[in-house]
Scaffold this motif. Structure first.
Motif, short mmCIF file in Angstrom:
data_model
loop_
_atom_site.label_atom_id
_atom_site.label_comp_id
_atom_site.label_asym_id
_atom_site.label_seq_id
_atom_site.Cartn_x
_atom_site.Cartn_y
_atom_site.Cartn_z
N SER A 145 -9.65 9.91 4.27
CA SER A 145 -8.16 9.78 4.44
C SER A 145 -7.34 9.15 3.31
CB SER A 145 -7.86 8.93 5.93
OG SER A 145 -8.33 7.64 5.79
N LYS A 146 -8.39 8.35 2.56
CA LYS A 146 -7.74 7.61 1.35
C LYS A 146 -7.64 8.69 0.30
CE LYS A 146 -8.69 3.27 -1.21
NZ LYS A 146 -7.80 2.32 -0.61
N LYS A 206 0.89 -1.26 -0.03
CA LYS A 206 0.15 -0.02 -0.07
C LYS A 206 0.94 1.20 0.02
CE LYS A 206 -3.88 -1.73 0.01
NZ LYS A 206 -5.27 -1.49 -0.95
N ARG A 212 -4.60 11.47 0.49
CA ARG A 212 -3.08 11.67 0.05
C ARG A 212 -2.95 12.07 -1.38
NH1 ARG A 212 -2.97 5.13 -1.71
NH2 ARG A 212 -5.15 5.13 -2.45
N GLY A 219 -2.79 4.72 8.32
CA GLY A 219 -2.63 5.89 7.59
C GLY A 219 -3.93 6.89 7.98
N THR A 220 -5.04 6.41 8.22
CA THR A 220 -6.16 7.13 8.67
C THR A 220 -5.94 7.62 10.20
OG1 THR A 220 -7.70 5.89 7.41
CG2 THR A 220 -8.65 7.05 8.98
N PHE A 241 -5.83 2.54 5.15
CA PHE A 241 -6.88 3.78 5.30
C PHE A 241 -8.09 2.86 5.70
CE2 PHE A 241 -4.03 5.58 2.13
CZ PHE A 241 -3.50 6.63 3.08
N THR A 267 6.33 9.63 -1.29
CA THR A 267 5.67 8.45 -1.47
C THR A 267 6.12 7.33 -0.55
OG1 THR A 267 6.75 8.18 -3.49
CG2 THR A 267 4.53 7.96 -3.94
N ASP A 309 1.26 5.26 0.74
CA ASP A 309 0.77 6.72 1.51
C ASP A 309 1.75 7.74 0.86
OD1 ASP A 309 -0.73 8.37 3.08
OD2 ASP A 309 0.41 7.74 5.00
N TYR A 310 1.29 9.17 1.05
CA TYR A 310 2.06 10.09 0.55
C TYR A 310 2.08 11.01 1.61
CZ TYR A 310 3.93 13.55 -2.34
OH TYR A 310 4.76 14.59 -2.88
N ARG A 311 3.49 11.28 1.94
CA ARG A 311 3.66 12.20 3.16
C ARG A 311 4.99 12.66 3.14
NH1 ARG A 311 0.01 13.29 6.98
NH2 ARG A 311 -1.71 12.05 7.10
#
Lengths: 204, 105
Positions: free
Chosen positions: A102-103, A47, A106, B46-47, A97, A82, A49-51
């Protein structure tokens, strides 16, 4: 094995990486390309995430939360944006997520990054025009790309020889000057595309 | 009385604030929320991270000193306690008024 791809759509990217997994190729690093190593085919989940993070402390805290909840960090750094995770706990969650906002968020962060990058090139571009490093009027009047004095007053073979001789240089000059504006437009397009994904995901 | 614009809280935010009456790190918050909600609310990593970030921005929670070099520890702020209490009162009223209406039927 190394592969080069470019994605704005995280869902498509995840799908591709998980398909590679089924074929026995696990992502080990993403920088300019995707680096895979051979593994026994399995169906763990990757999976994305982008942060980005202001400091190491925040990044460590983020990674610890994912590790605690059964996700191994495969690739990504403080500034890379990423972040790739692999599911390692079979009893844990199947997604990083648990709700739609929240999904979607990103994509918003990705869009903001491209927009900021595009905008940050703008002052540089203006500065290069003002210092005459880039001659902006040449895009409207390509004759200005040629520097040979009196070139356009010449005729016949005398003209063509000089013209053809300078053309490669003129094209290069134009190409270099076009580089920044093209990049800005491209980044702006990425930002718009990510924003579209954000809106699309959020209404689902 | 002017109503707090942060009300009503979402179910997840309410449980996070409730969990953070005691200091806790990310994963502990996740477990506490699940426990408090009787297994109904399960937040993914993530949430939860996004929710924590948002609550920090709103100043409903704040980081506290911790010995753990990796995990940050958070606790509810006075502002957070106030908003949690307001939402509690709001729901209490809803329950009371619903009971009364149902009784009359």
């Amino acid at each position: 094995m190394k592969k080069f791809r470019f994605y704005i759509d995280f869902e498509k990217e995840e799908k591709w990486l998980n398909q590679m997994l089924i074929q026995g190729w696990e992502l080990c690093k993403k920088s300019y390309g995707y680096k895979f190593y051979k593994i026994a085919p399995n169906n763990t989940i990757i999976k994305i995430d982008y942060r980005t993070f202001k400091n190491n402390r925040d990044f460590e805290d983020y990674l610890a939360l994912f590790r605690d909840s059964g996700w191994e960090h495969i690739s990504g750094s403080k500034y890379s944006g990423t972040q790739y995770f692999k599911r390692v706990n079979e009893n844990g969650d199947t997604d990083i997520f648990s709700d739609t906002p929240s999904k979607a968020a990103r994509y918003k962060r990705l869009s903001n990054m491209w927009l900021t990058t595009a905008i940050s090139y703008f002052p540089i571009f203006i500065a290069l025009i003002l210092t005459k490093a880039i001659n902006i009027t040449a895009f409207l009047n390509p004759r200005e790309l040629y520097y040979t004095p009196g070139l356009w007053e010449r005729t016949g073979v005398y003209f063509w020889k000089a013209f053809l001789f300078e053309t490669p240089f003129a094209v290069m000059r134009g190409g270099v000057w076009l580089f920044l504006p093209v990049l800005m437009v491209l980044y702006l397009a990425f930002a718009i595309k990510a924003e579209k994904h954000y809106r699309k995901t959020n209404v689902e | 009385m002017k109503r707090d614009k942060n009300l009503p809280l979402t179910e997840t935010v309410y449980y996070i604030l409730l969990a953070l009456l005691q200091p806790a790190h990310g994963y502990l918050i996740m477990q506490k929320v699940e426990e408090l909600s009787n297994g109904e609310v399960r937040m993914a990593a993530g949430t939860l991270y996004g929710a924590i970030e948002n609550l920090l921005k709103l100043r409903f929670i704040q980081p506290v000193q911790s010995d753990d070099s990796r995990r940050k520890i958070y606790v509810i702020s006075d502002e957070g306690k106030k908003v949690l209490h307001h939402d509690f009162e709001r729901m209490k009223y809803m329950i009371e008024v619903t009971k009364n209406v149902l009784r009359q039927e």
